[in-house]
Structures are given as structure tokens and as C-alpha cells.
Design a protein around this motif. Structure first.
Motif, PDB file in Angstrom:
ATOM      1  N   TYR A  59      10.237 -14.413  12.852  1.00  0.00           N
ATOM      2  CA  TYR A  59       9.718 -15.437  13.761  1.00  0.00           C
ATOM      3  C   TYR A  59      10.315 -16.811  13.518  1.00  0.00           C
ATOM      4  N   GLU A  60      10.822 -17.090  12.329  1.00  0.00           N
ATOM      5  CA  GLU A  60      11.472 -18.388  12.112  1.00  0.00           C
ATOM      6  C   GLU A  60      12.826 -18.448  12.814  1.00  0.00           C
ATOM      7  N   GLU A  61      13.592 -17.375  12.738  1.00  0.00           N
ATOM      8  CA  GLU A  61      14.880 -17.342  13.436  1.00  0.00           C
ATOM      9  C   GLU A  61      14.666 -17.399  14.947  1.00  0.00           C
ATOM     10  N   ALA A  62      13.635 -16.718  15.428  1.00  0.00           N
ATOM     11  CA  ALA A  62      13.328 -16.771  16.858  1.00  0.00           C
ATOM     12  C   ALA A  62      12.962 -18.191  17.273  1.00  0.00           C
ATOM     13  N   VAL A  64      14.012 -20.998  15.926  1.00  0.00           N
ATOM     14  CA  VAL A  64      15.231 -21.810  15.921  1.00  0.00           C
ATOM     15  C   VAL A  64      16.064 -21.544  17.171  1.00  0.00           C
ATOM     16  N   ARG A  65      16.199 -20.297  17.548  1.00  0.00           N
ATOM     17  CA  ARG A  65      17.076 -19.953  18.669  1.00  0.00           C
ATOM     18  C   ARG A  65      16.448 -20.207  20.036  1.00  0.00           C
ATOM     19  N   LEU A  66      15.114 -20.139  20.123  1.00  0.00           N
ATOM     20  CA  LEU A  66      14.461 -20.188  21.434  1.00  0.00           C
ATOM     21  C   LEU A  66      13.612 -21.433  21.655  1.00  0.00           C
ATOM     22  N   GLY A  67      13.103 -22.037  20.586  1.00  0.00           N
ATOM     23  CA  GLY A  67      12.191 -23.152  20.736  1.00  0.00           C
ATOM     24  C   GLY A  67      10.781 -22.674  21.007  1.00  0.00           C
ATOM     25  N   VAL A  68       9.794 -23.535  20.726  1.00  0.00           N
ATOM     26  CA  VAL A  68       8.396 -23.150  20.916  1.00  0.00           C
ATOM     27  C   VAL A  68       7.565 -24.293  21.513  1.00  0.00           C
ATOM     28  N   ASN A  69       8.216 -25.285  22.103  1.00  0.00           N
ATOM     29  CA  ASN A  69       7.496 -26.418  22.671  1.00  0.00           C
ATOM     30  C   ASN A  69       7.344 -26.281  24.182  1.00  0.00           C
ATOM     31  N   SER A  70       6.249 -26.796  24.705  1.00  0.00           N
ATOM     32  CA  SER A  70       6.010 -26.761  26.145  1.00  0.00           C
ATOM     33  C   SER A  70       7.002 -27.680  26.853  1.00  0.00           C
ATOM     34  N   THR A  71       7.425 -27.294  28.061  1.00  0.00           N
ATOM     35  CA  THR A  71       8.387 -28.105  28.809  1.00  0.00           C
ATOM     36  C   THR A  71       7.723 -29.162  29.674  1.00  0.00           C
ATOM     37  N   GLY A  72       6.513 -28.883  30.166  1.00  0.00           N
ATOM     38  CA  GLY A  72       5.886 -29.788  31.119  1.00  0.00           C
ATOM     39  C   GLY A  72       6.447 -29.665  32.529  1.00  0.00           C
ATOM     40  N   GLN A  86      17.000 -28.846  23.017  1.00  0.00           N
ATOM     41  CA  GLN A  86      16.826 -27.448  22.633  1.00  0.00           C
ATOM     42  C   GLN A  86      17.151 -26.488  23.776  1.00  0.00           C
ATOM     43  N   ARG A  87      17.226 -27.009  25.000  1.00  0.00           N
ATOM     44  CA  ARG A  87      17.615 -26.269  26.203  1.00  0.00           C
ATOM     45  C   ARG A  87      16.574 -25.231  26.629  1.00  0.00           C
ATOM     46  N   THR A  88      16.319 -24.208  25.802  1.00  0.00           N
ATOM     47  CA  THR A  88      15.391 -23.169  26.245  1.00  0.00           C
ATOM     48  C   THR A  88      13.940 -23.609  26.105  1.00  0.00           C
ATOM     49  N   MET A  89      13.600 -24.419  25.147  1.00  0.00           N
ATOM     50  CA  MET A  89      12.280 -24.982  24.896  1.00  0.00           C
ATOM     51  C   MET A  89      11.240 -23.971  24.434  1.00  0.00           C
ATOM     52  N   ASN A  90      10.982 -22.918  25.190  1.00  0.00           N
ATOM     53  CA  ASN A  90      10.041 -21.894  24.738  1.00  0.00           C
ATOM     54  C   ASN A  90      10.299 -20.594  25.504  1.00  0.00           C
ATOM     55  N   PRO A  91       9.826 -19.462  24.961  1.00  0.00           N
ATOM     56  CA  PRO A  91      10.154 -18.162  25.560  1.00  0.00           C
ATOM     57  C   PRO A  91       9.287 -17.764  26.738  1.00  0.00           C
ATOM     58  N   LEU A  92       8.394 -18.647  27.217  1.00  0.00           N
ATOM     59  CA  LEU A  92       7.486 -18.266  28.287  1.00  0.00           C
ATOM     60  C   LEU A  92       7.840 -18.886  29.624  1.00  0.00           C
ATOM     61  N   ALA A  97      12.804 -17.244  28.490  1.00  0.00           N
ATOM     62  CA  ALA A  97      12.564 -15.803  28.582  1.00  0.00           C
ATOM     63  C   ALA A  97      13.863 -15.029  28.739  1.00  0.00           C
ATOM     64  N   ILE A  98      14.797 -15.561  29.533  1.00  0.00           N
ATOM     65  CA  ILE A  98      16.094 -14.893  29.689  1.00  0.00           C
ATOM     66  C   ILE A  98      16.851 -14.924  28.363  1.00  0.00           C
ATOM     67  N   ALA A  99      16.769 -16.056  27.656  1.00  0.00           N
ATOM     68  CA  ALA A  99      17.395 -16.131  26.331  1.00  0.00           C
ATOM     69  C   ALA A  99      16.731 -15.148  25.366  1.00  0.00           C
ATOM     70  N   THR A 100      15.419 -15.019  25.455  1.00  0.00           N
ATOM     71  CA  THR A 100      14.700 -14.059  24.613  1.00  0.00           C
ATOM     72  C   THR A 100      15.182 -12.642  24.885  1.00  0.00           C
ATOM     73  N   THR A 101      15.285 -12.285  26.153  1.00  0.00           N
ATOM     74  CA  THR A 101      15.754 -10.948  26.506  1.00  0.00           C
ATOM     75  C   THR A 101      17.173 -10.713  26.009  1.00  0.00           C
ATOM     76  N   SER A 102      17.992 -11.762  25.997  1.00  0.00           N
ATOM     77  CA  SER A 102      19.368 -11.605  25.493  1.00  0.00           C
ATOM     78  C   SER A 102      19.405 -11.300  24.002  1.00  0.00           C
ATOM     79  N   LEU A 103      18.308 -11.571  23.281  1.00  0.00           N
ATOM     80  CA  LEU A 103      18.231 -11.311  21.845  1.00  0.00           C
ATOM     81  C   LEU A 103      17.619  -9.952  21.507  1.00  0.00           C
ATOM     82  N   VAL A 104      17.178  -9.225  22.513  1.00  0.00           N
ATOM     83  CA  VAL A 104      16.602  -7.896  22.280  1.00  0.00           C
ATOM     84  C   VAL A 104      17.660  -6.997  21.643  1.00  0.00           C
ATOM     85  N   PRO A 105      17.295  -6.189  20.659  1.00  0.00           N
ATOM     86  CA  PRO A 105      18.294  -5.340  20.005  1.00  0.00           C
ATOM     87  C   PRO A 105      18.903  -4.324  20.956  1.00  0.00           C
TER      88      PRO A 105
END
Length: 295
Positions: A59-62, A64-72, A86-92, A97-105
């Protein structure tokens, strides 16, 4: 201003449909209304795919790569990508979310897709399949998401081919579910990652904590602050009309009702969840004075 995409997704669905399901951490359930109605999972899939990526990378690497802050900003905002370092800001939201899917194994798009489908099926406790009509419709009209993916790639914040990532993401959002499925998925997060129906350990409790934190801060897009203020429980909405709510240790609540507000959140679902959260004592921020009666 209403999102055209949000109102396009469920043209087939009757605005009169309304279902509620609650599943506890030991598997007991209560359901009422149109609980057998099928619909596409849409953005409700996002926290569960984020859980898969956290489980894979840590979860720490996730973070760093995706961000966890709200965009507003709205869920499909390009401005949120451009204005934040951070560009992606958060995975929701869609970019994250597209960046998150790109990290799926998986070495290929098909392997990534199968990893997503299998893990979301484990959350739901049954095999989920794609609504092919929704997938075909969204694939033909997802130019904005394709643009977001290519923009992220230009900033080195996408981690696989942008067109493949967008396609897997579109399939992910097109999985068919019922409100019961969503309640089981939410209850799995409430139960430390153990599905209360199948008893399968889907993810670990450390991942659950992080997923719920992001749901609390960003699960209802630009209205997430209002949601947390009024409901006080992590939630996630989707533009097909579903909302999941997770009360850690207590269970999962899901609603389905297609009519949406301008942010793409179910109107009746929000009202029902607020009412039930109050009546069932789910608000995480509710507390009593150490001495004396409650204020």
C-alpha cells in the motif's frame, strides 16, 4: 453542470428501480426492493481494484504511484490532472482509476483483465461477467478516458499501454452485479478482507484500512466532504446508480437507484444510506462524552 456520460450509462434502466441490501460480518443479510435487478458496477469497482493493486505492490508503493488525496473536481476532470503535480491524485476518480488498472499484475491486457475479474468475483462471492452491451457502448464512446490515459502516459503516471489500460478499465466498469453483490463486497472490506459468505480471505486487513481511508475522502467525487459530514462512513458511488457503504467491523450496505445528481451519485441511494447510517449507529465519528448524557 450534469455529466452527459453519467446519464447515458443506464438508459435501459427504469428510474423506478430501488433496492437495498445489508450484509453483516458473519454473513447475515437483509434485503428489500429490487435486489435482483442487474446493472453494471461502474465506478464502484474502483476501490476493489485499488485493493488488488495494494495487495500486489504494497500500500505504500501504491500511494506513491497513485496518490490518495481528493481532487475536488468531477470524476472525469482533465483539469485535476493538469493542476496537480501528482497528476492522478487518487484511485477513485477516472485518471487515478485508469492508472490503478495499469498496475494490475499481468504481462498482457487479457492477463490483467482476468486478474481484475477474478478478484472482484472473490469480493462478491460469485463469478462476475461483463455486460457485453454496456461494454460495447462504452468502448465506442470512451474518447475522454482514452485522452486521460494518454495524458497520464505523457506525465509518466501510467504504467502500461494507454489504450490497453483504458480497455481493461472499461471492461472492469462493465461487470454485471446486483445490489446483493455490492453489499457482500462492502461487507468483505468491513470484515478485514474476509468474505463473510464464502469465508475466503480476499485481501489483508492492512489493505482494507487504506482502501477505506481513500473511500472516505474521495468516494463520492466532489461531494465526498458532504457525504462524510452527513453519513460518516466510507462509501463509493457509480453512475449506474449503485452506492456501497462500509462500516468497519459492522458490515456492508449497498443501494441501487438509477436517478443521479449532477455529480453522478444516486439521489435515493444517498438519502437511504444517510437514514440507515443514523438509525443503525454506523457513523464513525459519533461519540459520547466520558461523563454525563450525550449532547
Amino acid at each position: 453542470m450534469p455529466h452527459a456520460f453519467a446519464h447515458r450509462v443506464d438508459r435501459r434502466a427504469s428510474p423506478d428501480l430501488f433496492g437495498i441490501a445489508v450484509v453483516g460480518p458473519r454473513g447475515r443479510s437483509f434485503e428489500i426492493g429490487d435486489v435482483g435487478a442487474g446493472f453494471s458496477i461502474q465506478s464502484v469497482s474502483k476501490p476493489f481494484v485499488f485493493a488488488l493493486v495494494c495487495d500486489t505492490l504494497g500500500y505504500e508503493e501504491a500511494r506513491v504511484r497513485l496518490g490518495v488525496n481528493s481532487t475536488g473536481f468531477p470524476f472525469d476532470s482533465l483539469m485535476a490532472v493538469e493542476l496537480n503535480d501528482q497528476r492522478t491524485m487518487n484511485p477513485l476518480v477516472n485518471a487515478g482509476a485508469i492508472a490503478t488498472t495499469s498496475l494490475v499484475p499481468g504481462a498482457t491486457a487479457e492477463e490483467k483483465w482476468e486478474a481484475v475479474r477474478q478478484r472482484l468475483s472473490a469480493f462478491a462471492g460469485r463469478e462476475l461477467v461483463v455486460d457485453e452491451e454496456v461494454y460495447a457502448s462504452e468502448s465506442a464512446t470512451n474518447l475522454r478516458n482514452q485522452g486521460i490515459a494518454h495524458l497520464l502516459r505523457s506525465y509518466e503516471r501510467l504504467y502500461s499501454d494507454p489504450d490497453e489500460a483504458t480497455d481493461v478499465y472499461t471492461r472492469q466498469c462493465s461487470l454485471g452485479v446486483t445490489v446483493h453483490d455490492l453489499a457482500v463486497m462492502a461487507a468483505t472490506l468491513a470484515n478485514g478482507g474476509v468474505n463473510p459468505i464464502t469465508h475466503e480471505t480476499v485481501i489483508g486487513p492492512g489493505v482494507c484500512r487504506r482502501v477505506l481511508a481513500v473511500m472516505a475522502s474521495a468516494g463520492l467525487y466532489e461531494l465526498s466532504g458532504d457525504w462524510l459530514y452527513q453519513v460518516g462512513v466510507p462509501g463509493k458511488s457509480g453512475v449506474s446508480g449503485g452506492i456501497v457503504t462500509v462500516a468497519p467491523g459492522k458490515g456492508g450496505l449497498a443501494t441501487y437507484s438509477p436517478p443521479l445528481d449532477d455529480a453522478g451519485n444516486s439521489v435515493r441511494g444517498q438519502l437511504a444510506t444517510k437514514y440507515l447510517a443514523e438509525r443503525l449507529g454506523l457513523n464513525l465519528f459519533a461519540s459520547l462524552p466520558a461523563d454525563g448524557p450525550p449532547a
